[in-house]
Design a protein around this motif. Structure first.
Motif, PDB file in Angstrom:
ATOM      1  N   LEU A 196       0.833  -1.206   0.000  1.00 42.53           N
ATOM      2  CA  LEU A 196       0.000   0.000   0.000  1.00 42.53           C
ATOM      3  C   LEU A 196       0.871   1.260   0.000  1.00 42.53           C
ATOM      4  CD1 LEU A 196      -2.846   1.231   0.272  1.00 42.53           C
ATOM      5  CD2 LEU A 196      -2.622   1.023   2.746  1.00 42.53           C
ATOM      6  N   GLU A 197       1.922   1.230   0.785  1.00 44.74           N
ATOM      7  CA  GLU A 197       2.789   2.406   0.882  1.00 44.74           C
ATOM      8  C   GLU A 197       3.576   2.645  -0.405  1.00 44.74           C
ATOM      9  OE1 GLU A 197       5.067   2.290   4.493  1.00 44.74           O
ATOM     10  OE2 GLU A 197       3.315   2.779   5.685  1.00 44.74           O
ATOM     11  N   VAL A 198       3.926   1.542  -1.102  1.00 41.79           N
ATOM     12  CA  VAL A 198       4.636   1.686  -2.377  1.00 41.79           C
ATOM     13  C   VAL A 198       3.711   2.386  -3.381  1.00 41.79           C
ATOM     14  CG1 VAL A 198       5.541   0.365  -4.357  1.00 41.79           C
ATOM     15  CG2 VAL A 198       6.214  -0.250  -2.035  1.00 41.79           C
ATOM     16  N   ARG A 199       2.436   2.042  -3.327  1.00 40.11           N
ATOM     17  CA  ARG A 199       1.468   2.632  -4.266  1.00 40.11           C
ATOM     18  C   ARG A 199       1.217   4.099  -3.960  1.00 40.11           C
ATOM     19  NH1 ARG A 199      -4.086   0.015  -4.117  1.00 40.11           N
ATOM     20  NH2 ARG A 199      -4.687   1.887  -5.229  1.00 40.11           N
ATOM     21  N   ASP A 200       1.168   4.425  -2.687  1.00 38.72           N
ATOM     22  CA  ASP A 200       0.763   5.776  -2.302  1.00 38.72           C
ATOM     23  C   ASP A 200       1.763   6.358  -1.309  1.00 38.72           C
ATOM     24  OD1 ASP A 200      -0.536   8.077  -1.666  1.00 38.72           O
ATOM     25  OD2 ASP A 200      -2.050   7.113  -0.388  1.00 38.72           O
ATOM     26  N   LYS A 201       2.671   7.189  -1.856  1.00 37.26           N
ATOM     27  CA  LYS A 201       3.765   7.643  -0.993  1.00 37.26           C
ATOM     28  C   LYS A 201       3.272   8.517   0.165  1.00 37.26           C
ATOM     29  CE  LYS A 201       5.279  11.446  -3.984  1.00 37.26           C
ATOM     30  NZ  LYS A 201       5.320  12.743  -3.426  1.00 37.26           N
ATOM     31  N   TYR A 202       2.090   9.090   0.007  1.00 44.73           N
ATOM     32  CA  TYR A 202       1.606   9.946   1.102  1.00 44.73           C
ATOM     33  C   TYR A 202       1.161   9.150   2.325  1.00 44.73           C
ATOM     34  CZ  TYR A 202       2.263  14.094  -1.597  1.00 44.73           C
ATOM     35  OH  TYR A 202       2.857  15.111  -2.280  1.00 44.73           O
ATOM     36  N   THR A 203       0.951   7.871   2.124  1.00 44.41           N
ATOM     37  CA  THR A 203       0.597   7.086   3.314  1.00 44.41           C
ATOM     38  C   THR A 203       1.832   6.393   3.918  1.00 44.41           C
ATOM     39  OG1 THR A 203       0.065   5.065   2.131  1.00 44.41           O
ATOM     40  CG2 THR A 203      -1.750   6.594   2.487  1.00 44.41           C
ATOM     41  N   ALA A 204       2.994   6.560   3.241  1.00 50.49           N
ATOM     42  CA  ALA A 204       4.211   5.918   3.762  1.00 50.49           C
ATOM     43  C   ALA A 204       4.479   6.391   5.192  1.00 50.49           C
ATOM     44  CB  ALA A 204       5.391   6.245   2.853  1.00 50.49           C
ATOM     45  N   GLY A 205       4.691   5.484   6.061  1.00 51.32           N
ATOM     46  CA  GLY A 205       5.003   5.831   7.452  1.00 51.32           C
ATOM     47  C   GLY A 205       3.766   6.111   8.295  1.00 51.32           C
ATOM     48  N   HIS A 206       2.626   6.329   7.627  1.00 46.91           N
ATOM     49  CA  HIS A 206       1.399   6.674   8.360  1.00 46.91           C
ATOM     50  C   HIS A 206       1.016   5.579   9.362  1.00 46.91           C
ATOM     51  CE1 HIS A 206      -2.697   7.999   9.147  1.00 46.91           C
ATOM     52  NE2 HIS A 206      -3.166   6.852   8.698  1.00 46.91           N
ATOM     53  N   LEU A 250      -7.563   6.938  -4.812  1.00 44.87           N
ATOM     54  CA  LEU A 250      -6.645   6.955  -3.668  1.00 44.87           C
ATOM     55  C   LEU A 250      -5.614   8.075  -3.793  1.00 44.87           C
ATOM     56  CD1 LEU A 250      -5.872   5.295  -1.072  1.00 44.87           C
ATOM     57  CD2 LEU A 250      -4.209   4.098  -2.484  1.00 44.87           C
ATOM     58  N   LYS A 251      -5.121   8.296  -5.047  1.00 44.58           N
ATOM     59  CA  LYS A 251      -4.042   9.259  -5.223  1.00 44.58           C
ATOM     60  C   LYS A 251      -4.510  10.569  -5.838  1.00 44.58           C
ATOM     61  CE  LYS A 251      -0.303   6.837  -6.805  1.00 44.58           C
ATOM     62  NZ  LYS A 251       0.330   5.685  -7.482  1.00 44.58           N
ATOM     63  N   LYS A 252      -5.801  10.782  -5.893  1.00 40.65           N
ATOM     64  CA  LYS A 252      -6.324  12.000  -6.520  1.00 40.65           C
ATOM     65  C   LYS A 252      -5.881  13.237  -5.743  1.00 40.65           C
ATOM     66  CE  LYS A 252     -10.452  14.177  -8.261  1.00 40.65           C
ATOM     67  NZ  LYS A 252     -11.879  14.071  -8.551  1.00 40.65           N
ATOM     68  N   GLU A 253      -5.405  14.247  -6.476  1.00 38.10           N
ATOM     69  CA  GLU A 253      -4.879  15.427  -5.785  1.00 38.10           C
ATOM     70  C   GLU A 253      -5.938  16.489  -5.510  1.00 38.10           C
ATOM     71  OE1 GLU A 253      -1.157  16.781  -7.161  1.00 38.10           O
ATOM     72  OE2 GLU A 253      -0.260  14.773  -7.027  1.00 38.10           O
ATOM     73  N   MET A 325      -3.376  15.214   9.811  1.00 40.66           N
ATOM     74  CA  MET A 325      -3.267  16.675   9.804  1.00 40.66           C
ATOM     75  C   MET A 325      -1.813  17.148   9.818  1.00 40.66           C
ATOM     76  SD  MET A 325      -6.428  18.245  11.979  1.00 40.66           S
ATOM     77  CE  MET A 325      -6.299  17.389  13.504  1.00 40.66           C
ATOM     78  N   THR A 326      -0.960  16.403  10.513  1.00 36.12           N
ATOM     79  CA  THR A 326       0.430  16.860  10.646  1.00 36.12           C
ATOM     80  C   THR A 326       1.349  16.284   9.555  1.00 36.12           C
ATOM     81  OG1 THR A 326       0.802  15.102  12.277  1.00 36.12           O
ATOM     82  CG2 THR A 326       0.332  17.308  13.139  1.00 36.12           C
ATOM     83  N   SER A 327       0.744  15.676   8.520  1.00 38.09           N
ATOM     84  CA  SER A 327       1.544  15.153   7.396  1.00 38.09           C
ATOM     85  C   SER A 327       1.221  15.956   6.137  1.00 38.09           C
ATOM     86  CB  SER A 327       1.196  13.688   7.117  1.00 38.09           C
ATOM     87  OG  SER A 327       1.388  12.919   8.266  1.00 38.09           O
ATOM     88  N   ASP A 328       2.227  16.069   5.255  1.00 41.76           N
ATOM     89  CA  ASP A 328       1.994  16.736   3.973  1.00 41.76           C
ATOM     90  C   ASP A 328       1.014  15.925   3.140  1.00 41.76           C
ATOM     91  OD1 ASP A 328       3.709  18.912   4.305  1.00 41.76           O
ATOM     92  OD2 ASP A 328       5.458  17.758   3.640  1.00 41.76           O
ATOM     93  N   ARG A 329       0.181  16.623   2.398  1.00 39.46           N
ATOM     94  CA  ARG A 329      -0.735  15.980   1.466  1.00 39.46           C
ATOM     95  C   ARG A 329      -0.504  16.618   0.095  1.00 39.46           C
ATOM     96  NH1 ARG A 329      -1.171  12.387   4.222  1.00 39.46           N
ATOM     97  NH2 ARG A 329      -2.941  11.486   5.320  1.00 39.46           N
ATOM     98  N   PRO A 330      -0.903  15.926  -0.993  1.00 39.97           N
ATOM     99  CA  PRO A 330      -0.633  16.528  -2.299  1.00 39.97           C
ATOM    100  C   PRO A 330      -1.239  17.923  -2.427  1.00 39.97           C
ATOM    101  CG  PRO A 330      -1.778  14.408  -2.518  1.00 39.97           C
ATOM    102  CD  PRO A 330      -1.564  14.656  -1.070  1.00 39.97           C
ATOM    103  N   TYR A 331      -2.336  18.157  -1.733  1.00 44.15           N
ATOM    104  CA  TYR A 331      -3.071  19.417  -1.894  1.00 44.15           C
ATOM    105  C   TYR A 331      -2.840  20.423  -0.774  1.00 44.15           C
ATOM    106  CZ  TYR A 331      -5.941  16.299   0.922  1.00 44.15           C
ATOM    107  OH  TYR A 331      -6.356  15.404   1.872  1.00 44.15           O
TER     108      TYR A 331
END
Ligand SMILES: [Fe+2]
Length: 406
Positions: A196-206, A250-253, A325-331
């Protein structure tokens, strides 16, 4: 001294029902067996040591650390216990069993060498028995029990102790199998999370961060060991179903349409689908599948509210939101910690259990959190000062947040 046959039968019944319980762990089943032995033999003191499977006497010194996987003891003061350990009585019998590859049982002070008998005198052992269990040429466990009364344990009792202790071997095997199953399942979950994390870098580490926050909050709330394990597992599982959400959603900005929002919400149902046949994870699955329920009942999938939502799920919900909230998001860029906490504590927003939010704030202000956050590289330092630029957790005023002087 005679053994009460009713107590013996009741003891076997208890041990067998414990061994047949799903997901037994070594410590709790050994403790149960210990309680039964204490009861049947009227022992004042008992020690059960489970020997490590990988202990190799030819290449390792026989020390507590090398040889003993688990030890449970009852009835000794610290001083008495040290005396018994230092006397070498326990280790000597284990050594003897390992060398002879035979289960051995011996009892009482009568045949003891003088120095050992002195130890028994000091410990006020009226009589004692020791049994080392050997299965397939390997010493598996040592069971030692003592009574203050000056009596001798009789042949019948020695035999009975042998039989009861042998059930320990079964318990150890069953507990090891459950542990292996548990590890396999967790490895499988870990692989799905990595995918899942490989697919969506914004969830990496989440997932790891939600697990960290949830665990620290549960510790602050004095959860017991089992509850703590449960919430950690649930935190690992909480977004697993996102693996079934299409990339385009999932990855929509940009902003999600109502339909896309619905599709994202399906991840909870998919988490349930993926895990429903793994009965070992039933309790953790339930918590994970409640993490989007909200305190005011406006959440999904069930729409339950307040204390109908299990506490573990309320904790994960706060940890999940705080991390989002405390993580960067594409938007958008990540919020400052202080901003995120302002939203979570806002009285007009009724999504979260405010008591749980308070627990999160308490946790974040502890030194323990600071140490963990540094270790996990959420907080970084440069020249001894907080480095906001390179920290993933961004504080507006780092030192004042932790109650230090600027
Ligand atoms: Fe989620």
């Amino acid at each position: 001294m005679n053994i009460n046959p009713d107590k013996v039968n009741e003891g076997y019944r208890k041990i067998i029902s414990e061994i047949n319980r799903p997901h037994i762990d070594l410590k709790s089943v050994s403790r149960k067996i210990m309680e039964v032995i204490v009861d049947v033999f009227g022992a004042d003191r008992i020690d059960i040591a489970i020997i490590r499977e990988d202990f190799d006497i030819e290449h390792m010194p026989l020390t507590e650390e090398n040889a003993v996987k688990l030890r449970i003891t009852k009835g000794y003061t610290d001083e008495e216990w040290n005396l018994l350990l230092e006397s070498g009585i326990l280790m000597d019998s284990i050594r003897h069993a390992i060398v002879t590859k035979e289960s051995i049982i011996f009892s009482d002070t009568i045949d003891e060498p003088r120095d050992k008998a002195e130890v028994s005198d000091k410990l006020k052992h009226g009589c004692w028995m020791n049994y080392v269990l050997v299965i397939n040429d390997r010493a598996v466990a040592n069971v030692h029990l003592a009574k203050k009364e000056r009596l001798y344990y009789q042949e019948e009792e020695l035999k009975q102790l042998e039989h009861m202790s042998q059930l320990l071997a079964t318990a150890i095997n069953v507990a090891n199998l459950w542990e292996k199953e548990r590890m396999l399942i967790l490895e499988f979950i870990h692989s799905l999370n990595v995918a899942l994390e490989v697919r969506d870098k914004y969830t990496a580490g989440h997932v790891e961060r939600v697990k960290l926050y949830s665990e620290l909050m549960a510790i602050e709330m004095k959860f017991n060991k089992e509850e703590l394990e449960l919430i950690k597992t649930a935190a690992i599982l909480h977004d697993l179903g996102k693996i079934g959400v299409r990339d385009s959603v999932l990855k929509k900005e940009g902003t999600l349409s109502a339909e896309e929002k619905k599709e994202i919400q399906q991840h909870v149902i998919m988490t349930n689908e993926i895990l429903k046949n793994l009965s070992y994870l039933d309790d953790a699955r339930e918590l994970a599948c409640y993490h989007h329920e909200t305190f005011d009942g406006t959440g999904y999938v069930m729409g339950i509210k307040g204390e109908d939502i299990p506490m573990g799920a309320r904790i994960i919900a706060v940890a999940d939101t705080f991390d989002a909230m405390t993580s960067d998001r594409p938007y958008r860029r990540a919020f400052f910690v202080e901003e995120a906490l302002n939203i979570l504590t806002d009285p007009s927003i009724t999504q979260w259990d405010k008591e749980v939010v308070k627990v999160l704030i308490n946790v974040l202000k502890t030194d323990n959190f600071k140490i963990k956050a540094e270790k996990e590289e959420l907080i970084r330092y440069k020249d001894g000062k907080y480095d906001r630029e390179n920290s993933s957790l961004k504080f507006k005023q780092f030192t004042t947040f932790f109650g230090e002087k600027e």
